[in-house]
Write a protein that holds these residues in place. Sequence first.
Motif, mmCIF file in Angstrom:
data_model
loop_
_atom_site.group_PDB
_atom_site.id
_atom_site.type_symbol
_atom_site.label_atom_id
_atom_site.label_comp_id
_atom_site.label_asym_id
_atom_site.label_seq_id
_atom_site.Cartn_x
_atom_site.Cartn_y
_atom_site.Cartn_z
ATOM 1 N N VAL A 36 0.846 -1.190 0.000
ATOM 2 C CA VAL A 36 0.000 0.000 0.000
ATOM 3 C C VAL A 36 0.879 1.236 0.000
ATOM 4 N N VAL A 37 1.856 1.268 0.900
ATOM 5 C CA VAL A 37 2.855 2.338 0.921
ATOM 6 C C VAL A 37 4.141 1.666 0.469
ATOM 7 N N HIS A 39 3.597 1.661 -3.173
ATOM 8 C CA HIS A 39 3.065 1.419 -4.516
ATOM 9 C C HIS A 39 1.716 2.101 -4.741
ATOM 10 N N ILE A 40 0.763 1.899 -3.841
ATOM 11 C CA ILE A 40 -0.571 2.492 -4.021
ATOM 12 C C ILE A 40 -0.508 4.004 -3.841
ATOM 13 N N THR A 41 0.203 4.472 -2.811
ATOM 14 C CA THR A 41 0.269 5.916 -2.578
ATOM 15 C C THR A 41 0.976 6.629 -3.727
ATOM 16 N N ASP A 42 2.008 6.018 -4.290
ATOM 17 C CA ASP A 42 2.672 6.611 -5.463
ATOM 18 C C ASP A 42 1.703 6.708 -6.640
ATOM 19 N N ALA A 43 0.892 5.668 -6.842
ATOM 20 C CA ALA A 43 -0.076 5.677 -7.949
ATOM 21 C C ALA A 43 -1.129 6.759 -7.732
ATOM 22 N N ILE A 44 -1.556 6.952 -6.489
ATOM 23 C CA ILE A 44 -2.537 8.000 -6.193
ATOM 24 C C ILE A 44 -1.931 9.369 -6.478
ATOM 25 N N GLU A 69 -10.804 16.411 -2.732
ATOM 26 C CA GLU A 69 -11.617 16.076 -1.570
ATOM 27 C C GLU A 69 -11.334 14.638 -1.166
ATOM 28 N N LEU A 70 -10.974 14.465 0.086
ATOM 29 C CA LEU A 70 -10.798 13.124 0.632
ATOM 30 C C LEU A 70 -12.081 12.755 1.350
ATOM 31 N N GLY A 71 -12.827 11.818 0.776
ATOM 32 C CA GLY A 71 -14.095 11.425 1.367
ATOM 33 C C GLY A 71 -13.925 10.327 2.397
ATOM 34 N N GLY A 72 -15.016 9.877 2.911
ATOM 35 C CA GLY A 72 -14.991 8.798 3.888
ATOM 36 C C GLY A 72 -14.930 9.313 5.315
ATOM 37 N N THR A 73 -14.734 8.395 6.219
ATOM 38 C CA THR A 73 -14.689 8.699 7.641
ATOM 39 C C THR A 73 -13.246 8.731 8.099
ATOM 40 N N VAL A 74 -12.905 9.709 8.928
ATOM 41 C CA VAL A 74 -11.549 9.787 9.463
ATOM 42 C C VAL A 74 -11.246 8.496 10.210
ATOM 43 N N GLY A 75 -10.110 7.913 9.897
ATOM 44 C CA GLY A 75 -9.729 6.660 10.532
ATOM 45 C C GLY A 75 -10.219 5.432 9.803
ATOM 46 N N ILE A 77 -10.153 2.625 7.315
ATOM 47 C CA ILE A 77 -8.978 1.981 6.730
ATOM 48 C C ILE A 77 -8.932 2.127 5.214
ATOM 49 N N GLU A 78 -10.083 2.176 4.549
ATOM 50 C CA GLU A 78 -10.109 2.277 3.094
ATOM 51 C C GLU A 78 -9.590 3.623 2.594
ATOM 52 N N SER A 79 -9.723 4.684 3.404
ATOM 53 C CA SER A 79 -9.275 6.001 2.964
ATOM 54 C C SER A 79 -7.818 6.283 3.331
ATOM 55 N N MET A 80 -7.211 5.440 4.124
ATOM 56 C CA MET A 80 -5.863 5.715 4.618
ATOM 57 C C MET A 80 -4.809 5.860 3.515
ATOM 58 N N PRO A 81 -4.836 5.067 2.426
ATOM 59 C CA PRO A 81 -3.848 5.303 1.365
ATOM 60 C C PRO A 81 -3.963 6.701 0.758
ATOM 61 N N PHE A 82 -5.195 7.223 0.659
ATOM 62 C CA PHE A 82 -5.398 8.559 0.108
ATOM 63 C C PHE A 82 -4.898 9.630 1.074
ATOM 64 N N VAL A 83 -5.146 9.425 2.366
ATOM 65 C CA VAL A 83 -4.653 10.354 3.380
ATOM 66 C C VAL A 83 -3.131 10.335 3.387
ATOM 67 N N GLU A 84 -2.544 9.152 3.355
ATOM 68 C CA GLU A 84 -1.080 9.027 3.337
ATOM 69 C C GLU A 84 -0.497 9.674 2.088
#
Length: 92
Positions: A36-37, A39-44, A69-75, A77-84
């Motif tokens: 995820v970190v 590879h996924i964060t680089d792709a985002i 806009e980063l959607g979802g709920t803080v914390g 797990i599905e949004s964490m790659p976008f936050v990172e």
Amino acid sequence: MNPKEHGEVFVLSDGGEQHVIERERRGDYLGKTVQVVSHITDAIQDWIERVAKIPVNDTNEAPDVCIVELGGTVGDIESMPFVEASGVFNIE
């Protein structure tokens, strides 16, 4: 993504993950486990940088500002790659 190593794998079609899956299938990661970190964060980050340059009017100029806009709920797990991914951007 090896199901024997990671269990059931879900592939999303939002651009970032799909891009990583295509690179993995081409062998770009040399058979190593996709992470995820980073590879996924680089792709985002690559996706955001690419779409931020798309003209939005008839001038065909890249916008000066890109709001994401980063959607979802803080914390959640599905949004964490976008936050990172958004937290490690290098602003130029």
